[in-house]
Design a protein around this motif. Structure first.
Motif, PDB file in Angstrom:
ATOM      1  N   GLU A 141     -25.976  56.483 -13.269  1.00 45.41           N
ATOM      2  CA  GLU A 141     -26.206  56.237 -14.694  1.00 45.41           C
ATOM      3  C   GLU A 141     -24.866  56.002 -15.385  1.00 45.41           C
ATOM      4  OE1 GLU A 141     -27.824  58.595 -18.654  1.00 45.41           O
ATOM      5  OE2 GLU A 141     -28.392  59.299 -16.660  1.00 45.41           O
ATOM      6  N   PRO A 142     -24.727  54.880 -16.122  1.00 46.95           N
ATOM      7  CA  PRO A 142     -23.431  54.599 -16.767  1.00 46.95           C
ATOM      8  C   PRO A 142     -23.229  55.447 -18.021  1.00 46.95           C
ATOM      9  CG  PRO A 142     -25.012  52.873 -17.297  1.00 46.95           C
ATOM     10  CD  PRO A 142     -25.706  53.796 -16.340  1.00 46.95           C
ATOM     11  N   THR A 143     -22.219  56.263 -18.016  1.00 46.10           N
ATOM     12  CA  THR A 143     -21.940  57.119 -19.176  1.00 46.10           C
ATOM     13  C   THR A 143     -20.553  56.899 -19.761  1.00 46.10           C
ATOM     14  OG1 THR A 143     -21.123  58.902 -17.746  1.00 46.10           O
ATOM     15  CG2 THR A 143     -23.471  58.935 -18.294  1.00 46.10           C
ATOM     16  N   LEU A 144     -19.719  56.104 -19.083  1.00 43.89           N
ATOM     17  CA  LEU A 144     -18.315  55.969 -19.470  1.00 43.89           C
ATOM     18  C   LEU A 144     -17.921  54.511 -19.659  1.00 43.89           C
ATOM     19  CD1 LEU A 144     -16.914  58.298 -16.673  1.00 43.89           C
ATOM     20  CD2 LEU A 144     -17.135  58.935 -19.058  1.00 43.89           C
ATOM     21  N   SER A 145     -17.189  54.225 -20.715  1.00 45.07           N
ATOM     22  CA  SER A 145     -16.527  52.935 -20.816  1.00 45.07           C
ATOM     23  C   SER A 145     -15.300  52.965 -19.913  1.00 45.07           C
ATOM     24  CB  SER A 145     -16.100  52.660 -22.253  1.00 45.07           C
ATOM     25  OG  SER A 145     -15.052  53.544 -22.631  1.00 45.07           O
ATOM     26  N   ALA A 146     -14.718  51.791 -19.675  1.00 47.04           N
ATOM     27  CA  ALA A 146     -13.509  51.747 -18.853  1.00 47.04           C
ATOM     28  C   ALA A 146     -12.391  52.557 -19.482  1.00 47.04           C
ATOM     29  CB  ALA A 146     -13.076  50.304 -18.647  1.00 47.04           C
TER      30      ALA A 146
END
Length: 214
Positions: free
Chosen positions: A108-113
Motif C-alpha cells: 500500500e503506497p503511504t509515502l511520497s518520494a
C-alpha cells in the motif's frame, strides 16, 4: 513535471527491443544477486528497492534477507505520468499482491518520494521510518560504465529521482545502485538531460563502481 519528448526516443526504443529479446531466454539468477547485494547492502538501514518484473533479475531472495536482517525495505507503486510513491514491505516478497495493468507486486503506497528520502513518513500500520533512505536499487535494461541508464520507457525513476525529478538524489549522499545482468553493461547509451545516473551497478557477478561521466 513537464519534461519534453525525449530526443533519443528512437535509439532508446531500439535498445529496449534488443535487451528484452535476450532476456526472454534468461533465468532470474536470484541466488547470485542475493550474494552480491548482501555485501552492497551491509550498511543500509532503509532502502528503496522494487519487485522484479518478468525477465528482470530476481531480487526476492535478497530483499527477504534484507528484511530478515532488520532493514526496512520500501517498494514503489506506479501511476502513469506521476512520480513513484512508496510503501513499506511488511511481508515476504512472495505474498505481495499484484496490482494494476502490469500486475506489479506492491504494498500500500503511504509515502511520497520526498517523505521516503527524508524518513518522515510512516507505514500503513502507522510505524515511522527508523531513518532516511540511504540506498536505492534501480532496475534497468542496460547501464553504461558512467552510470547512465536505459529503463523500461515509463520514465518513473527519472521523474522521481532524476535531476529534474520530484526528489532528485544527486548530491544527497544516498547510494544509488543500478541492477542488471553483467553483459548488459554497455559502452554507451543514448541519454537525455533528465535521466537518472547511478553510482554503482550490481550484477550477478560483481558490483561495478561507475566512472566519471563525460
Amino acid at each position: 513535471m513537464g519534461m519534453a519528448p525525449p530526443s533519443n526516443s528512437a535509439a532508446k526504443a531500439s535498445w529496449r527491443t534488443e535487451v528484452r529479446r535476450k532476456r526472454a531466454d534468461r533465468t532470474g539468477c536470484g541466488s547470485e544477486f542475493a550474494h552480491q547485494l548482501a555485501e552492497a547492502l551491509a550498511e543500509s538501514r532503509v532502502l528503496v528497492a522494487y519487485a522484479a518484473l518478468a525477465g528482470e533479475p530476481d531480487l526476492d531472495q535478497a530483499l527477504d534477507a534484507a528484511r530478515a536482517a532488520g532493514k526496512q525495505v520500501l517498494l514503489p507503486t506506479t501511476h502513469p505520468g506521476e512520480p513513484l510513491r512508496f510503501g513499506v514491505l511488511e511481508s515476504p516478497m512472495a505474498e505481495l499482491p499484484r496490482v494494476g495493468t502490469w500486475q506489479i507486486r506492491q504494498p500500500e503506497p503511504t509515502l511520497s518520494a520526498a517523505e521516503a528520502l527524508a524518513g518522515t513518513g510512516a507505514s500503513s500500520a502507522g510505524d515511522r521510518l527508523p531513518a532516511p533512505v540511504d540506498t536505492i536499487l534501480v532496475p534497468g535494461l542496460s547501464f553504461s560504465p558512467a552510470g547512465w541508464r536505459l529503463g523500461n520507457g515509463g520514465g518513473f525513476y527519472d521523474r522521481t529521482f532524476g535531476p529534474l525529478g520530484a526528489a532528485p538524489v544527486a548530491g544527497t549522499g544516498i547510494r544509488v545502485f543500478g541492477i542488471c545482468y553483467h553483459d548488459e553493461i554497455v559502452d554507451e547509451l543514448p541519454r537525455d538531460d533528465w535521466d537518472l545516473r547511478v553510482g554503482s551497478i550490481v550484477t550477478e557477478r560483481s558490483t561495478v563502481p561507475t566512472v566519471d561521466a563525460d
